[in-house]
Design a protein around this motif. Structure first.
Motif, PDB file in Angstrom:
ATOM      1  N   PHE A 179      15.311  31.800  -7.106  1.00 11.76           N
ATOM      2  CA  PHE A 179      15.134  33.090  -6.444  1.00 11.76           C
ATOM      3  C   PHE A 179      14.141  32.917  -5.297  1.00 11.76           C
ATOM      4  O   PHE A 179      13.045  32.386  -5.499  1.00 11.76           O
ATOM      5  N   PRO A 180      14.523  33.328  -4.065  1.00 15.83           N
ATOM      6  CA  PRO A 180      13.665  33.070  -2.904  1.00 15.83           C
ATOM      7  C   PRO A 180      12.306  33.774  -2.996  1.00 15.83           C
ATOM      8  O   PRO A 180      12.236  34.955  -3.330  1.00 15.83           O
ATOM      9  N   ASN A 181      11.249  32.995  -2.734  1.00 19.65           N
ATOM     10  CA  ASN A 181       9.876  33.514  -2.669  1.00 19.65           C
ATOM     11  C   ASN A 181       9.441  34.265  -3.933  1.00 19.65           C
ATOM     12  O   ASN A 181       8.740  35.280  -3.855  1.00 19.65           O
ATOM     13  N   LEU A 182       9.846  33.756  -5.101  1.00 11.89           N
ATOM     14  CA  LEU A 182       9.505  34.422  -6.352  1.00 11.89           C
ATOM     15  C   LEU A 182       7.995  34.517  -6.543  1.00 11.89           C
ATOM     16  O   LEU A 182       7.473  35.569  -6.925  1.00 11.89           O
ATOM     17  N   SER A 183       7.279  33.439  -6.273  1.00 12.82           N
ATOM     18  CA  SER A 183       5.821  33.456  -6.468  1.00 12.82           C
ATOM     19  C   SER A 183       5.151  34.469  -5.544  1.00 12.82           C
ATOM     20  O   SER A 183       4.172  35.121  -5.926  1.00 12.82           O
ATOM     21  N   VAL A 184       5.690  34.628  -4.336  1.00 16.47           N
ATOM     22  CA  VAL A 184       5.155  35.624  -3.393  1.00 16.47           C
ATOM     23  C   VAL A 184       5.387  37.029  -3.945  1.00 16.47           C
ATOM     24  O   VAL A 184       4.486  37.877  -3.939  1.00 16.47           O
ATOM     25  N   LEU A 185       6.602  37.278  -4.457  1.00 19.27           N
ATOM     26  CA  LEU A 185       6.924  38.577  -5.035  1.00 19.27           C
ATOM     27  C   LEU A 185       5.989  38.889  -6.204  1.00 19.27           C
ATOM     28  O   LEU A 185       5.460  40.009  -6.302  1.00 19.27           O
ATOM     29  N   ILE A 186       5.765  37.914  -7.073  1.00 15.48           N
ATOM     30  CA  ILE A 186       4.877  38.127  -8.227  1.00 15.48           C
ATOM     31  C   ILE A 186       3.464  38.464  -7.755  1.00 15.48           C
ATOM     32  O   ILE A 186       2.839  39.419  -8.241  1.00 15.48           O
ATOM     33  N   LEU A 216      11.960  41.395 -14.154  1.00 13.63           N
ATOM     34  CA  LEU A 216      10.627  40.849 -13.899  1.00 13.63           C
ATOM     35  C   LEU A 216       9.617  41.980 -14.085  1.00 13.63           C
ATOM     36  O   LEU A 216       9.807  43.074 -13.549  1.00 13.63           O
ATOM     37  N   PHE A 217       8.570  41.714 -14.877  1.00  9.04           N
ATOM     38  CA  PHE A 217       7.476  42.681 -14.967  1.00  9.04           C
ATOM     39  C   PHE A 217       6.174  41.962 -15.277  1.00  9.04           C
ATOM     40  O   PHE A 217       6.166  40.806 -15.703  1.00  9.04           O
TER      41      PHE A 217
END
Length: 193
Positions: free
Chosen positions: A24-31, A57-58
């Motif tokens: 999933f693109p930029n998952l760490s940024v989203l988190i 995701l939560f």
């Protein structure tokens, strides 16, 4: 970057979310952005659909709640070995719920200013992957389990309002209509229908 939180009435909040793939693109940024958004709103949990992203995701922070309670209340809301968590849950599935129920007041960043008593399991077991996509199976109890169940419900398209009795829903109907129309003030950015 902080995201506006979707207000009650948005259709995304009633959708069952899709799993997240490891690429999933930029998952760490989203988190990271979800943590920033949640803390800015003074919340204890936030689910991706509340930011407009229909993914499983939560995040949950029960550690801050634990630290803010006095010793007497810690014994009521947390089991002895539980000092709270700060955790990211991806593609979670609750695999077991205890039949030991308890009622407590809940609120939601998507439903500002409304708090209602909700009955939940005291203990749950949940499978998920963490932010590093490492598989986890853990058991949680008390307030930590309550927070997880609340956020997990968001990924299932369920709001805490769905647990209320019809009469209670009727009594808060005018407040809910105000939220839908954006006639509510919050310290954080919201996105209305």
């Amino acid at each position: 970057m902080k995201h506006p939180i979707l207000a009650y009435g948005h259709s995304i909040l009633k959708q069952k979310c899709e799993n997240i793939e490891p690429n999933f693109p930029n998952l760490s940024v989203l988190i990271d952005e979800m943590w920033e958004t949640m803390r800015n709103a003074n919340g204890c949990g936030l689910a991706a659909p509340q930011t407009g992203i229909s993914k499983r995701l939560f995040i949950v922070d029960s550690k801050t709640t634990f630290e803010q309670l006095d010793k007497q209340n810690r014994k009521i809301y947390f089991d002895n070995d539980d000092k709270g968590i700060i955790e990211t849950f991806i593609n979670a599935t609750i695999i077991k719920r205890s039949n030991d129920f308890w009622e407590d007041e809940e609120g939601c960043l998507s439903i500002p200013g409304l708090f209602q008593t909700v009955k939940r399991s005291w203990e749950i077991t949940i499978q998920y992957v963490n932010k590093n996509f490492e598989p986890q199976t853990k058991t949680f109890s008390g307030t930590t389990a309550r927070m997880i169940q609340h956020e997990y419900d968001h990924t299932e398209g369920i709001l805490f309002l769905d647990y209320l009795k019809p009469l209670t829903k009727k009594l808060i109907e005018s407040k809910l209509k105000k939220i839908v129309k954006g006639k509510v003030q919050t310290r954080y950015a919201m996105k209305f229908v």
